[in-house]
Design a protein around this motif. Structure first.
Motif, PDB file in Angstrom:
ATOM      1  N   SER A  32       9.146   5.768  -7.664  1.00  0.00           N
ATOM      2  CA  SER A  32       8.657   4.388  -7.662  1.00  0.00           C
ATOM      3  C   SER A  32       9.645   3.450  -8.350  1.00  0.00           C
ATOM      4  N   ILE A  33      10.330   3.913  -9.379  1.00  0.00           N
ATOM      5  CA  ILE A  33      11.345   3.085 -10.035  1.00  0.00           C
ATOM      6  C   ILE A  33      12.479   2.776  -9.065  1.00  0.00           C
ATOM      7  N   LEU A  34      12.921   3.782  -8.328  1.00  0.00           N
ATOM      8  CA  LEU A  34      13.984   3.545  -7.343  1.00  0.00           C
ATOM      9  C   LEU A  34      13.521   2.623  -6.226  1.00  0.00           C
ATOM     10  N   ALA A  35      12.282   2.770  -5.805  1.00  0.00           N
ATOM     11  CA  ALA A  35      11.765   1.906  -4.746  1.00  0.00           C
ATOM     12  C   ALA A  35      11.634   0.470  -5.240  1.00  0.00           C
ATOM     13  N   LEU A  66       3.842  -1.998   0.228  1.00  0.00           N
ATOM     14  CA  LEU A  66       2.413  -1.758   0.051  1.00  0.00           C
ATOM     15  C   LEU A  66       2.126  -0.421  -0.637  1.00  0.00           C
ATOM     16  N   SER A  67       2.954   0.573  -0.380  1.00  0.00           N
ATOM     17  CA  SER A  67       2.743   1.843  -1.078  1.00  0.00           C
ATOM     18  C   SER A  67       3.057   1.717  -2.557  1.00  0.00           C
ATOM     19  N   LEU A  68       4.006   0.858  -2.910  1.00  0.00           N
ATOM     20  CA  LEU A  68       4.278   0.625  -4.329  1.00  0.00           C
ATOM     21  C   LEU A  68       3.123  -0.079  -5.006  1.00  0.00           C
ATOM     22  N   GLY A  73      -1.181   0.494  -8.892  1.00  0.00           N
ATOM     23  CA  GLY A  73      -2.586   0.397  -9.229  1.00  0.00           C
ATOM     24  C   GLY A  73      -3.155   1.694  -9.750  1.00  0.00           C
ATOM     25  N   SER A  74      -2.594   2.808  -9.320  1.00  0.00           N
ATOM     26  CA  SER A  74      -3.117   4.107  -9.760  1.00  0.00           C
ATOM     27  C   SER A  74      -2.525   4.559 -11.084  1.00  0.00           C
ATOM     28  N   MET A  75      -1.468   3.898 -11.525  1.00  0.00           N
ATOM     29  CA  MET A  75      -0.844   4.310 -12.792  1.00  0.00           C
ATOM     30  C   MET A  75      -1.523   3.574 -13.890  1.00  0.00           C
TER      31      MET A  75
END
Length: 72
Positions: free
Chosen positions: A12-15, A63-65, A70-72
Motif C-alpha cells: 500500500s505504501i508503494l501504491a 479505490l482498493s487503496l 479504511g481497514s487499517m
C-alpha cells in the motif's frame, strides 16, 4: 504482526507513492504543457491523453487503496 499484514502495508505504501507521482506529474508537467499549447492544441492533446490512459488500472488501484486504508 503477521507477514501478510506487513506485506499489505508495504504494497500500500508503494501504491500510494505511485498515485502521488501520477497526481504530481499531471499537475506539474501535463497541465503546464497543455496551458502553453493554446486552446485548440491543449484540447486535442487532452483528448489523446484521455484515449490512451488506462483508467481501469488507476481507478482499481485508487479505490482498493481506499478500502485498505479504511481497514487499517
Amino acid at each position: 504482526m503477521s507477514t501478510i499484514i506487513i506485506l499489505l502495508f508495504q504494497c500500500s505504501i508503494l501504491a500510494y507513492a505511485f498515485i502521488g507521482g501520477v497526481f504530481l506529474a499531471f499537475s506539474e508537467f501535463i497541465m503546464r504543457s497543455l496551458a502553453m499549447t493554446g486552446g485548440h492544441g491543449g484540447i486535442e492533446a487532452m483528448q489523446v491523453i484521455n484515449r490512451e490512459v488506462f483508467p481501469w488500472v488507476f481507478m482499481t488501484l485508487f479505490l482498493s487503496l481506499a478500502a485498505v486504508s479504511g481497514s487499517m
